[in-house]
Design a protein around this motif. Structure first.
Motif, PDB file in Angstrom:
ATOM      1  N   ALA A 152       0.834  -1.208   0.000  1.00 20.54           N
ATOM      2  CA  ALA A 152       0.000   0.000   0.000  1.00 20.54           C
ATOM      3  C   ALA A 152       0.868   1.257   0.000  1.00 20.54           C
ATOM      4  O   ALA A 152       2.070   1.210   0.270  1.00 20.54           O
ATOM      5  N   GLY A 153       0.259   2.401  -0.294  1.00 20.71           N
ATOM      6  CA  GLY A 153       0.976   3.660  -0.310  1.00 20.71           C
ATOM      7  C   GLY A 153       1.401   4.085   1.079  1.00 20.71           C
ATOM      8  O   GLY A 153       0.848   3.638   2.091  1.00 20.71           O
ATOM      9  N   ILE A 154       2.381   4.999   1.147  1.00 19.51           N
ATOM     10  CA  ILE A 154       2.934   5.411   2.432  1.00 19.51           C
ATOM     11  C   ILE A 154       1.916   6.186   3.258  1.00 19.51           C
ATOM     12  O   ILE A 154       1.968   6.187   4.483  1.00 19.51           O
ATOM     13  N   GLY A 155       0.953   6.834   2.606  1.00 20.41           N
ATOM     14  CA  GLY A 155      -0.061   7.585   3.334  1.00 20.41           C
ATOM     15  C   GLY A 155      -0.878   6.709   4.256  1.00 20.41           C
ATOM     16  O   GLY A 155      -1.175   7.086   5.402  1.00 20.41           O
ATOM     17  N   MET A 156      -1.255   5.523   3.799  1.00 21.71           N
ATOM     18  CA  MET A 156      -2.023   4.595   4.619  1.00 21.71           C
ATOM     19  C   MET A 156      -1.174   4.052   5.764  1.00 21.71           C
ATOM     20  O   MET A 156      -1.681   3.803   6.866  1.00 21.71           O
ATOM     21  N   LYS A 157       0.106   3.871   5.534  1.00 25.14           N
ATOM     22  CA  LYS A 157       1.004   3.413   6.594  1.00 25.14           C
ATOM     23  C   LYS A 157       1.143   4.494   7.666  1.00 25.14           C
ATOM     24  O   LYS A 157       1.190   4.205   8.866  1.00 25.14           O
ATOM     25  N   PHE A 158       1.200   5.758   7.223  1.00 26.42           N
ATOM     26  CA  PHE A 158       1.256   6.864   8.164  1.00 26.42           C
ATOM     27  C   PHE A 158      -0.018   6.901   9.009  1.00 26.42           C
ATOM     28  O   PHE A 158       0.038   7.164  10.218  1.00 26.42           O
ATOM     29  N   LEU A 159      -1.156   6.640   8.382  1.00 26.56           N
ATOM     30  CA  LEU A 159      -2.425   6.643   9.105  1.00 26.56           C
ATOM     31  C   LEU A 159      -2.445   5.556  10.169  1.00 26.56           C
ATOM     32  O   LEU A 159      -2.863   5.793  11.310  1.00 26.56           O
ATOM     33  N   ALA A 160      -1.996   4.358   9.817  1.00 26.59           N
ATOM     34  CA  ALA A 160      -1.959   3.253  10.778  1.00 26.59           C
ATOM     35  C   ALA A 160      -1.038   3.594  11.947  1.00 26.59           C
ATOM     36  O   ALA A 160      -1.350   3.330  13.111  1.00 26.59           O
ATOM     37  N   GLY A 161       0.108   4.194  11.642  1.00 24.96           N
ATOM     38  CA  GLY A 161       1.044   4.591  12.695  1.00 24.96           C
ATOM     39  C   GLY A 161       0.469   5.670  13.592  1.00 24.96           C
ATOM     40  O   GLY A 161       0.648   5.644  14.813  1.00 24.96           O
ATOM     41  N   ALA A 162      -0.237   6.633  12.999  1.00 26.43           N
ATOM     42  CA  ALA A 162      -0.830   7.717  13.779  1.00 26.43           C
ATOM     43  C   ALA A 162      -1.926   7.189  14.709  1.00 26.43           C
ATOM     44  O   ALA A 162      -2.033   7.611  15.868  1.00 26.43           O
ATOM     45  N   LEU A 163      -2.729   6.266  14.225  1.00 24.04           N
ATOM     46  CA  LEU A 163      -3.825   5.707  15.034  1.00 24.04           C
ATOM     47  C   LEU A 163      -3.277   4.964  16.257  1.00 24.04           C
ATOM     48  O   LEU A 163      -3.739   5.176  17.382  1.00 24.04           O
ATOM     49  N   THR A 164      -2.308   4.100  16.034  1.00 21.73           N
ATOM     50  CA  THR A 164      -1.767   3.316  17.148  1.00 21.73           C
ATOM     51  C   THR A 164      -0.944   4.196  18.086  1.00 21.73           C
ATOM     52  O   THR A 164      -0.955   4.009  19.303  1.00 21.73           O
ATOM     53  N   GLY A 165      -0.228   5.166  17.534  1.00 22.32           N
ATOM     54  CA  GLY A 165       0.558   6.066  18.375  1.00 22.32           C
ATOM     55  C   GLY A 165      -0.322   6.927  19.257  1.00 22.32           C
ATOM     56  O   GLY A 165      -0.053   7.090  20.454  1.00 22.32           O
ATOM     57  N   GLY A 166      -1.388   7.491  18.693  1.00 22.99           N
ATOM     58  CA  GLY A 166      -2.274   8.350  19.461  1.00 22.99           C
ATOM     59  C   GLY A 166      -2.972   7.609  20.583  1.00 22.99           C
ATOM     60  O   GLY A 166      -3.034   8.093  21.726  1.00 22.99           O
ATOM     61  N   PHE A 167      -3.484   6.420  20.301  1.00 19.58           N
ATOM     62  CA  PHE A 167      -4.172   5.651  21.335  1.00 19.58           C
ATOM     63  C   PHE A 167      -3.198   5.188  22.412  1.00 19.58           C
ATOM     64  O   PHE A 167      -3.502   5.237  23.609  1.00 19.58           O
ATOM     65  N   GLY A 168      -2.020   4.756  21.989  1.00 16.81           N
ATOM     66  CA  GLY A 168      -1.022   4.289  22.953  1.00 16.81           C
ATOM     67  C   GLY A 168      -0.580   5.390  23.904  1.00 16.81           C
ATOM     68  O   GLY A 168      -0.319   5.141  25.082  1.00 16.81           O
ATOM     69  N   SER A 169      -0.509   6.631  23.403  1.00 21.41           N
ATOM     70  CA  SER A 169      -0.047   7.736  24.241  1.00 21.41           C
ATOM     71  C   SER A 169      -1.008   8.018  25.388  1.00 21.41           C
ATOM     72  O   SER A 169      -0.586   8.475  26.461  1.00 21.41           O
ATOM     73  N   ILE A 170      -2.290   7.769  25.181  1.00 15.42           N
ATOM     74  CA  ILE A 170      -3.274   7.974  26.252  1.00 15.42           C
ATOM     75  C   ILE A 170      -3.010   6.982  27.389  1.00 15.42           C
ATOM     76  O   ILE A 170      -3.040   7.348  28.572  1.00 15.42           O
ATOM     77  N   LEU A 171      -2.729   5.739  27.045  1.00 13.98           N
ATOM     78  CA  LEU A 171      -2.448   4.723  28.054  1.00 13.98           C
ATOM     79  C   LEU A 171      -1.148   5.013  28.793  1.00 13.98           C
ATOM     80  O   LEU A 171      -1.051   4.793  30.005  1.00 13.98           O
ATOM     81  N   GLY A 172      -0.152   5.503  28.065  1.00 17.04           N
ATOM     82  CA  GLY A 172       1.167   5.683  28.654  1.00 17.04           C
ATOM     83  C   GLY A 172       1.431   7.039  29.272  1.00 17.04           C
ATOM     84  O   GLY A 172       2.494   7.238  29.872  1.00 17.04           O
ATOM     85  N   ASN A 173       0.495   7.996  29.166  1.00 16.35           N
ATOM     86  CA  ASN A 173       0.754   9.362  29.637  1.00 16.35           C
ATOM     87  C   ASN A 173       1.163   9.450  31.112  1.00 16.35           C
ATOM     88  O   ASN A 173       2.104  10.172  31.442  1.00 16.35           O
ATOM     89  N   PRO A 174       0.481   8.726  32.032  1.00 13.06           N
ATOM     90  CA  PRO A 174       0.914   8.808  33.440  1.00 13.06           C
ATOM     91  C   PRO A 174       2.379   8.408  33.630  1.00 13.06           C
ATOM     92  O   PRO A 174       3.101   9.050  34.405  1.00 13.06           O
ATOM     93  N   PHE A 175       2.821   7.368  32.932  1.00 11.43           N
ATOM     94  CA  PHE A 175       4.214   6.948  33.052  1.00 11.43           C
ATOM     95  C   PHE A 175       5.153   7.974  32.428  1.00 11.43           C
ATOM     96  O   PHE A 175       6.276   8.178  32.898  1.00 11.43           O
ATOM     97  N   ASP A 176       4.707   8.625  31.354  1.00 11.29           N
ATOM     98  CA  ASP A 176       5.498   9.680  30.733  1.00 11.29           C
ATOM     99  C   ASP A 176       5.717  10.834  31.701  1.00 11.29           C
ATOM    100  O   ASP A 176       6.828  11.357  31.828  1.00 11.29           O
ATOM    101  N   VAL A 177       4.650  11.258  32.378  1.00 10.69           N
ATOM    102  CA  VAL A 177       4.749  12.365  33.333  1.00 10.69           C
ATOM    103  C   VAL A 177       5.715  12.007  34.460  1.00 10.69           C
ATOM    104  O   VAL A 177       6.616  12.784  34.800  1.00 10.69           O
TER     105      VAL A 177
END
Length: 303
Positions: A117-142
């Protein structure tokens, strides 16, 4: 007879190897299987990259140079001070990175963004998983950021207790807005560039997608582009998360960005670029190589 036996033996061995090779099949891991692989790979890698991140974080907060920051850490607590806050680093990797790294391939396949597939769809998949993961990990980040910049000698329990006392549960999610935006940019770049580069390297060199040379080259390229796109977000996130537990220095993402640019100019958003790259390049390489090895050992198809 002996002369006749040798080619027959060779043919039998060759046939056996072909049968064994055909019988070894891989399957796509489930979402949770892939997340477990991603978390394990990230928890392993952070042991090696945590000292680099500690130096990067302190440079962003203090504005000091690389040499002065390193010598200050050594003077403060010796060599072991570079691993300050590592338990929170493990928590972050087992929550945030298990999603952004481990969930990438299943999500990519689910939205039809396979290897071709094109790189745009790969970027979308990465953005979706990155954004959701950051919500779970935010307390540990702080907590990790507070631990890395802490020079008072306060223990991990004190940091958690003070933050909860002063700001409640919301304190563990301060900076979450910029963290989500940062994670979307970071993971879209990391996984999208890695995935696309693997395909390009395979086409240009003839190496297989599972070849360690392919994975290493793609991971190194991804690490550079991650640094370019993520540095400003990383700077703002660090400043927001490093605010004192008993007061707020910035009124959100936009205020922090404006004050940072006003104080040091636009290029100050890329302060700490070298240590960020020094962290991202080996971190991306270690994480991606490790998860590919785990996928392979478990009989799963790789990224």
């Amino acid at each position: 007879a002996a002369i006749t036996f040798i080619p027959l033996l060779h043919n039998n061995i060759e046939s056996t190897l072909q049968i064994n090779t055909m019988s070894v099949t891989t399957r796509k891991p489930t979402l949770f299987e892939s997340m477990a692989c991603g978390g394990a790979a990230a928890a392993f890698a952070v042991n090696f990259t945590h000292p680099i991140e500690l130096v990067k974080t302190r440079m962003q907060v203090s504005g000091g140079g690389l040499g002065a920051t390193i010598s200050g850490v050594v003077k403060e607590g010796g060599v072991t001070a570079f691993w300050k806050g590592l338990p929170f680093g493990w928590g972050r990797e087992l929550s945030y990175t298990s999603v952004k790294l481990g969930a990438y391939a299943p999500v990519r396949n689910a939205i039809g963004a396979g290897p071709d597939a094109g790189i745009g769809m790969k970027f979308l998949a990465g953005a979706l998983t990155g954004g959701f993961g950051s919500i779970l990990g935010n307390p540990f980040d702080v907590l990790k950021t507070l631990a890395q910049t802490n020079t008072t000698g306060a223990g991990l329990g004190s940091l958690v207790g003070d933050l909860y006392r002063d700001q409640g549960i919301g304190g563990f999610y301060r900076g979450v807005e910029v963290n989500i935006m940062r994670a979307c940019v970071l993971n879209a770049t990391k996984m999208g560039v890695y995935d696309a580069t693997k395909g390009l390297v395979t086409e240009q060199t003839g190496w297989g997608r599972k070849d360690v040379k392919t994975s290493f080259t793609a991971a190194f390229v991804a690490g550079f582009f991650m640094t370019v796109t993520v540095s400003p977000w990383d700077m703002i996130r660090t400043k927001l998360m490093n605010q004192p537990t008993d007061k707020k220095l910035y009124d959100g993402f936009a205020d922090c960005a404006a004050k940072t640019v006003k104080e040091g100019g636009v290029l100050s958003l890329w302060r700490g670029f070298i240590p960020i790259w020094a962290r991202f390049a080996p971190q991306a390489t270690l994480q991606l190589l490790t998860i590919e090895v785990i996928y392979n050992q478990m009989g799963y198809s790789g990224i």
